[in-house]
Design an enzyme around this catalytic site. Sequence first.
Site, mmCIF file in Angstrom:
data_model
loop_
_atom_site.group_PDB
_atom_site.id
_atom_site.type_symbol
_atom_site.label_atom_id
_atom_site.label_comp_id
_atom_site.label_asym_id
_atom_site.label_seq_id
_atom_site.Cartn_x
_atom_site.Cartn_y
_atom_site.Cartn_z
ATOM 1 N N ASP A 14 0.858 -1.188 0.000
ATOM 2 C CA ASP A 14 0.000 0.000 0.000
ATOM 3 C C ASP A 14 0.896 1.240 0.000
ATOM 4 O OD1 ASP A 14 -2.186 1.627 0.106
ATOM 5 O OD2 ASP A 14 -2.764 1.132 2.159
ATOM 6 N N GLU A 109 -2.356 0.310 -4.532
ATOM 7 C CA GLU A 109 -2.231 -0.879 -3.687
ATOM 8 C C GLU A 109 -2.469 -2.142 -4.500
ATOM 9 O OE1 GLU A 109 -5.248 -1.571 -0.660
ATOM 10 O OE2 GLU A 109 -6.532 -0.072 -1.590
#
Length: 360
Positions: A14, A109
């Site tokens: 992420d 992500e």
Amino acid sequence: MELQPPYRKIIHVDMDAFYASVEQLDNPELRGKPVAVGGSEVRGVVSAASYEARKFGVKSAMSGVLAKKKCPHLIFVKPRYARYKEISSKIREIFYDYTDLVEPLSLDEAYLDVTENKKGNPSASLIAQEIRDRIWEELELRASAGISINKFIAKVASDINKPNGQKTIKPNEVLDFLEELPVGKFYGVGKVTAAKMHNHGIFNGLDLKNRTLEDLVSLFGKSGKHYYNIVRGIHNSEVKPDRVRKSIAAERTFNENLSSEIYMLKKLELIAEELERRMMHSKTKGKTVTLKIKYSDFTQQTRSKTVGNYLQKKEEFYPLIKDLLMQDHLKNSVRLLGISLSNLDTEKKDPIWVQLQFEF
């Protein structure tokens, strides 16, 4: 009860404040300053906020007006999605150096299955560290990561040591970790569901685990079975590199609210032209056309129509949009209009991947 091998090795990467970090990367004058991507001090919604802005309580989906109140020296910048997509592609190229099993969730992500990997590295934790180091060295951007035996736990873990950190939940740690985790930290449990759980005495994973399957289903419907499984470390969703796109859309938020349907039709015509470009670029067609309307009070409405033939060009779906707009009275002035095509002609079966066991 202990989890039984074989275990998969899943990494959730992420990016940290991705949009805002790209803006700070490209414009050194913004570095170290509170930045909001999207919105303005008089209108609009924040798409992303730098960590300097987050210290003041600024967050995504917050109105620009409120963000400015919380952080008077906040700097608003317009989003540059083409640039974010360009950087995202470079990040994914790094991922593909390690595995072809990459499932992007968004531009910032993705899940990676490194059970088997191109480096022959048995440690998912070391792979995650190497990926994060390369993102910094090659792109000067920071990323966080979560590592565990399934997508759910990896996703939760990636948030623990943010920003610029990582967390590994090993197989023998999974059950204890989940039992201690507050229900509000469970990925997919929003504020409303968490409040409902609290009202029924469910505050952490152990409380959730002590409820029967029947009890959870009666309280939360189909999601009850999901909660029953995940708190026991059971989440068998594969990393799917060939995710099938469900819909293609284009939308626009207006500087001033619209009240005239005639004026809305002019705006929808421009949106339809953009959607046609996206459909042509993706070589995709769809049978269901949906009109999205967001009102000035932020309530939202969708109107859809499905036809027997596939649609791709504006001349094919725009007449349906006109009908959908006129089929009912608008309840308020409008701040956003969008058009999407779904029920696409890209349906295909996901590949089945065989996972082998390695030392974690």
